[in-house]
Motif scaffolding. Structure first.
Motif, PDB file in Angstrom:
ATOM      1  N   LEU A 117       5.565   2.254   0.973  1.00 24.79           N
ATOM      2  CA  LEU A 117       5.319   2.154  -0.466  1.00 24.79           C
ATOM      3  C   LEU A 117       3.874   2.445  -0.886  1.00 24.79           C
ATOM      4  O   LEU A 117       3.654   3.263  -1.776  1.00 24.79           O
ATOM      5  CB  LEU A 117       5.788   0.794  -1.006  1.00 24.79           C
ATOM      6  N   PRO A 118       2.858   1.801  -0.278  1.00 24.27           N
ATOM      7  CA  PRO A 118       1.484   2.106  -0.738  1.00 24.27           C
ATOM      8  C   PRO A 118       1.125   3.578  -0.587  1.00 24.27           C
ATOM      9  O   PRO A 118       0.375   4.133  -1.396  1.00 24.27           O
ATOM     10  CB  PRO A 118       0.610   1.215   0.161  1.00 24.27           C
ATOM     11  N   MET A 119       1.694   4.221   0.432  1.00 27.23           N
ATOM     12  CA  MET A 119       1.441   5.660   0.621  1.00 27.23           C
ATOM     13  C   MET A 119       2.214   6.486  -0.407  1.00 27.23           C
ATOM     14  O   MET A 119       1.702   7.461  -0.953  1.00 27.23           O
ATOM     15  CB  MET A 119       1.851   6.074   2.045  1.00 27.23           C
ATOM     16  N   ASP A 136      -4.585   4.194  -1.436  1.00 28.40           N
ATOM     17  CA  ASP A 136      -3.320   3.466  -1.559  1.00 28.40           C
ATOM     18  C   ASP A 136      -3.406   2.404  -2.646  1.00 28.40           C
ATOM     19  O   ASP A 136      -4.478   2.019  -3.100  1.00 28.40           O
ATOM     20  CB  ASP A 136      -2.933   2.837  -0.223  1.00 28.40           C
ATOM     21  N   SER A 137      -2.240   1.936  -3.066  1.00 30.57           N
ATOM     22  CA  SER A 137      -2.146   1.054  -4.226  1.00 30.57           C
ATOM     23  C   SER A 137      -2.854  -0.283  -3.996  1.00 30.57           C
ATOM     24  O   SER A 137      -3.423  -0.859  -4.924  1.00 30.57           O
ATOM     25  CB  SER A 137      -0.670   0.822  -4.576  1.00 30.57           C
ATOM     26  N   ILE A 138      -2.867  -0.761  -2.769  1.00 29.68           N
ATOM     27  CA  ILE A 138      -3.531  -2.050  -2.510  1.00 29.68           C
ATOM     28  C   ILE A 138      -5.053  -1.878  -2.606  1.00 29.68           C
ATOM     29  O   ILE A 138      -5.754  -2.719  -3.184  1.00 29.68           O
ATOM     30  CB  ILE A 138      -3.115  -2.596  -1.123  1.00 29.68           C
ATOM     31  N   SER A 139      -5.546  -0.777  -2.071  1.00 28.50           N
ATOM     32  CA  SER A 139      -6.997  -0.546  -2.134  1.00 28.50           C
ATOM     33  C   SER A 139      -7.468  -0.392  -3.577  1.00 28.50           C
ATOM     34  O   SER A 139      -8.536  -0.896  -3.949  1.00 28.50           O
ATOM     35  CB  SER A 139      -7.363   0.713  -1.341  1.00 28.50           C
ATOM     36  N   LEU A 140      -6.684   0.320  -4.389  1.00 25.25           N
ATOM     37  CA  LEU A 140      -7.086   0.483  -5.788  1.00 25.25           C
ATOM     38  C   LEU A 140      -7.080  -0.862  -6.506  1.00 25.25           C
ATOM     39  O   LEU A 140      -7.983  -1.160  -7.291  1.00 25.25           O
ATOM     40  CB  LEU A 140      -6.154   1.476  -6.490  1.00 25.25           C
ATOM     41  N   ALA A 141      -6.061  -1.677  -6.220  1.00 25.10           N
ATOM     42  CA  ALA A 141      -6.023  -3.008  -6.823  1.00 25.10           C
ATOM     43  C   ALA A 141      -7.219  -3.834  -6.362  1.00 25.10           C
ATOM     44  O   ALA A 141      -7.784  -4.626  -7.131  1.00 25.10           O
ATOM     45  CB  ALA A 141      -4.716  -3.708  -6.472  1.00 25.10           C
TER      46      ALA A 141
END
Lengths: 352, 389, 205
Positions: A117-119, A136-141
């Protein structure tokens, strides 16, 4: 505007990986659950709208075969958005405003489990400048969380409080995927996952589906005792370029809330689509919620985060509480894109 | 309560090519949108909301590309909505946008549809392996060719009808400066000699793969009245309809789908059309393979069962016939998939506004736009008129 | 369009027209209940569909009756012979395709099934394939039969007489469905409503 209400809500029990069912098999119980609760079939529905996305399914035109879950025969009036189901509900609400049909079925679903998913979500980013970096979405968050902390608008302890409260609330949610009762202080002992985010600050990855039935005016009153009337609904978008935004606020949420009339009355309950703990803090502020508002009694997206569905579920959760008489007026919120880029706000109210 | 009037007050489209390497995806949608705004004589600031549509995201390799296109579409701080209903999406996107005005929510809505198939590889995107299904056919042509064969058998049509359609649409396309294919040397014989790809579909009877975008500005009654007073005729939307049915159902007729006919009946009822052949001046229908013209003529009520091919053969659907079909050259000349439906709707609007240039139908007052998608199972139609309803 | 002023160092640099950004995503799909059961039977050289509540037999089953949107748990084995309802001859080497051209891709209505499957026809010249032709499944060697429809390498003519009246299933069940007869639009009542049992050919309401 015509009075339109949520009169029925159903969702699956969300899980990390639904192995034994394909999407249409996973979706059917939600669709028919929502219809059955109000004694309806697709014949009683004037308009159907769904939300899903091909990139999660890994297949083009993936919504085509899942339409079979509805049983669209004879042919039906139907549409689909490549967005969260909350926006499918918006389209259905607009359709009901035209006065040609009185009822609508809205559903959404996603399996996040087939891909990483994050990818997969990195494919949402600017294809020339950012997506090739696989941010990835976690890093942006995490960037957003750090900005919030640096601005003095949140602390890791406050974020842990959000996690502790949400996961404890999820213990009472039969659809929840992740629920536990642990004190915030204990959570802070964990190592960061992507600093400053710890694992508890992040949503689970979920497979699941949800469906909602809308009805206008008397069509709603005839079918349920206490319809959850949509008093206002609006959505706004911002730039995807994080450098162009103040990540510590959500201007699009504030605008949508203003247009939806959040401040026009007291708010008993709010269901916020905040996949990451710090985002709840941003959203509370953007929505202007008082400190005593019950936020995410379902556990929110931290309890289960089926993509394209978690926003629709927020509307469903508020409606369910209004229908049960537990709340008179509530706010539901849905988000899309990195770091709360696009936001929808819906104000729901019980009669009287 | 009830529906407000709505009209098309601006139309824009890009030049369509196999590869628009001169613009980015953002540049492409911007090109169409800027032209629609200029045509409507409104600015970006005048737009209340943006509705965008396109076919599968794998075509460009960007997931939900409207998110990164928000800036290019001038949508920051506004509602931005994304529709995806397979091949019918360009039509359904325009319908969703029109409803925002009909519902009284917005005064001016920009709607855009696009496909930039060269960004990724469309053949790749269309032939992504479907899990657990062997790759036994070959893309859209392989899917639709058996349905076309069924139509030919059922209607008793002679074999050359598809070639007549291809010739007519390609010749119409020569009059359309925006069309992707301009083939001045096209002839019946050159079509006949082109390679049989998916027998009974020849290469020259198939649509191209295009980069392109289309945009419309939709305005409320007050906005459209003002445009009309300024000498810029609006195209009044007098009916919109969508229908869907399952792909793989034993009950459905894949050649003349019930959903398509119900969609047409609904949109005609709204527009006060009782005899489609008589009351409609011209039609843009979604014909990605030439044989779909006679099929849709029957499905949309312009011909009796089995008689659609005779209409085509008689020349009735030519630009100077009594029911011109695909005046712009249609999908056979231009096919940016996600935009193809909106291009049909846009051409209908241009016709009733009298702005279709060399492919203008004289005196067109009522025009139909049609789009379909999936396995002939998703339908979107609108009727536009020169006269205020 | 606003003029862009480039810094001196970039003024003589050729602009970037495009970039290649290869992307790879791996997905692990789940077949789901109906497809799993179907494919397990294929691995035993049996073609087992599912009967929808309305009576239609779907092969391969996909888990939902497309008319009712309900599960179709009743399994029904169908024949390995059937009739060609339509076909096309593919002359295009398609990306990802493993076929030699030309090949025939056909819709085949297996005896006992209510919806055609798409498969190949071989062991007959492409220009001799006909609508109505009777064909039978040809399986891979036993040791190579796996839970995939590719375990049926193709279909071939049985030599039986053609079924001259064969029609595509929807055409057969309805009466024209999407046709306008005498200028009159079809209505939803043309088809039987699977929930109420009303409507359908003959006009029963």
């Amino acid at each position: 505007m015509r009075d339109v209400a949520v009169i029925s809500v159903a969702q699956t029990r969300h899980r990390r990986r639904v192995r034994e069912l394909n999407e249409v098999e996973m979706l059917m119980p939600a669709v028919h659950g929502a219809l059955d609760q109000v004694g309806m079939t697709i014949d009683d529905i004037g308009f159907t709208c769904s939300g899903s996305t091909d990139y999660l399914a890994g297949v083009g035109f993936s919504f085509v075969s899942t339409l079979d879950a509805v049983g669209p025969w004879p042919p039906i009036q139907e549409s689909h958005v490549e967005m969260d189901g909350a926006w499918a509900l918006y389209e259905a609400w607009v359709k009901l405003q035209l006065g040609e049909v009185d009822t609508a079925l809205v559903y959404s679903y996603a399996k996040s489990s087939p891909g990483d998913l994050p990818m997969v979500l990195t494919r949402q980013l600017d294809p020339v400048t950012v997506a090739p970096l696989w941010a990835d979405s976690i890093s942006l968050a995490a960037l957003q969380a750090q900005a919030l902390i640096d601005a003095g608008k949140a602390t890791e302890a406050q974020m842990a409080e959000v996690a502790a409260r949400s996961r404890a609330a999820a213990l009472g949610n039969p659809h929840a995927q992740l629920a536990w009762d642990r004190p915030a202080a204990e959570l802070l002992e964990a190592e960061p996952l992507v600093g400053p985010l710890r694992r508890h600050d992040c949503p689970p990855i979920s497979d699941g589906a949800a469906a909602v039935v809308l009805a206008a005016g008397d069509a709603a009153r005839e079918r349920v005792e206490r319809p959850a009337w949509i008093r206002g609904i609006d959505h706004r978008i911002e730039s995807i370029h994080l450098g162009l935004r103040d990540l510590t606020v959500s201007e699009s949420t504030r605008l949508a809330a203003q247009r939806a009339g959040v401040a026009d009355g007291p708010v008993d309950v709010a269901e916020l689509h905040a996949p990451f703990t710090h985002q709840e803090l941003i959203l509370r502020h953007a929505l202007g919620l008082a400190d005593d508002v019950a936020v995410n009694p379902s556990g929110g997206a931290l309890a289960a985060n089926p993509m394209m569905t978690a926003g629709l579920i927020r509307i469903g959760e508020v409606a369910t509480r209004i229908a049960a008489g537990e709340a008179d007026r509530g706010v539901a919120h849905a988000t899309s894109g990195p770091c709360l880029q696009q936001n929808l706000v819906c104000v729901l109210e019980g009669e009287g | 309560m009830g529906k407000e009037r709505v009209a098309v007050i601006g139309v824009g489209q890009t030049e369509h090519r196999a590869t628009r390497g001169d613009v980015s995806m953002a540049g492409l949608v911007r090109e169409a949108a800027s032209r629609a705004l200029a045509d409507a004589q409104v600015t970006w600031a005048d737009i209340d909301a943006v509705v965008i549509g396109k076919a599968p995201d794998f075509f460009e390799g960007v997931m939900m590309p409207e998110l990164f296109l928000a800036d290019a579409l001038g949508a920051v701080g506004k509602p931005l909505f994304r529709v995806h209903t397979a091949g019918s999406v360009g039509g359904s996107t325009a319908i969703v946008a029109s409803q925002l005005v009909q519902a009284g929510i917005h005064q001016r809505v920009l709607t855009v549809a696009f496909e930039k198939q060269s960004e990724s590889e469309a053949m790749w995107a269309l032939s992504l392996p479907i899990p657990f299904t062997p790759p036994l056919h070959a893309g859209a042509g392989g899917y639709f060719a058996p349905h076309i064969r069924s139509y030919i058998r059922r209607s008793g049509s002679p074999d050359h009808i598809g070639m007549l359609v291809a010739l007519k649409d390609r010749q119409n396309g020569l009059k359309n400066p925006y069309a992707h294919l301009h083939e001045p040397d096209i002839s019946f014989d050159s079509i006949k000699e082109s390679m049989m790809l998916w027998d009974p579909i020849r290469y020259a009877e198939t649509c191209p793969s295009s980069d392109g975008a289309c945009a419309l500005v939709l305005g409320s009654e007050a906005v459209a009245d003002a445009a009309a007073a300024d000498g810029r005729p609006p195209a009044w939307i007098t009916g919109t309809a969508m229908r869907s049915e399952p792909t793989l159902s034993a009950e459905r007729d894949t050649v003349l789908p019930l959903g398509g006919a119900l969609c047409a009946a609904d949109v005609y009822r709204q527009a006060g059309i009782t005899d489609p052949r008589r009351d409609v001046d011209c039609v843009e229908m979604y014909v990605p393979f030439s044989w779909f013209e006679p099929m849709w003529l029957e499905n949309l009520g312009f011909a009796e069962p089995g008689q659609g091919w005779k209409m085509t053969e008689s020349g009735a659907t030519a630009l100077d016939g009594d029911l011109p079909v695909n005046m712009s050259g249609g999908v056979l000349c231009t096919n940016p998939i996600g935009a193809s439906g909106m291009l049909r709707f846009a051409e209908a609007a241009l016709q009733v506004r009298g702005q279709a240039g060399d492919h203008q139908v004289d005196g067109a007052r009522t025009a139909v736009g049609h789009a379909y998608g999936g396995g002939s199972q998703f339908f979107a139609m609108w009727v536009v008129g020169a006269d205020k309803p | 369009m606003a003029e862009v002023t480039l810094p001196p160092s970039l003024r003589d640099v050729e602009p970037v027209r495009s970039v290649r950004t290869p992307a790879r995503l791996d997905y692990q799909f789940t077949a789901g209940d109906a497809t799993s059961r179907f494919l397990r039977n294929v691995a035993r050289k049996r073609i087992v569909g599912q009967r929808a509540p309305g009576g239609r037999v779907y092969v391969p089953p996909r888990g939902a009756d497309p008319e009712l949107g309900q599960p179709t748990p009743e399994e029904v084995e169908v024949a390995q012979v059937g009739t060609v309802t339509s076909f096309c001859v593919v002359n295009l080497q398609f990306y990802g395709s493993v076929m030699e051209i030309p090949y025939v891709s056909a819709l085949i209505l297996l005896d006992g099934a209510d919806l055609s499957i798409m498969h190949l026809i071989q062991e007959v010249p492409a220009d001799e394939v006909r609508i109505g032709m009777r064909v039978e499944a040809v399986w891979r060697a036993d040791a190579e039969v796996e839970p995939t429809l590719e375990s049926i390498t193709w279909f071939r003519p049985t030599g039986e007489p053609d079924d001259a009246d064969v029609r595509i299933p929807g055409e057969d069940h309805g009466t024209g469905l999407g046709s306008w007869v005498g200028g009159v639009a079809p209505t939803a009542a043309l088809v039987r409503n699977p929930r109420t049992g009303q409507g359908g050919p003959g006009g029963a309401t």
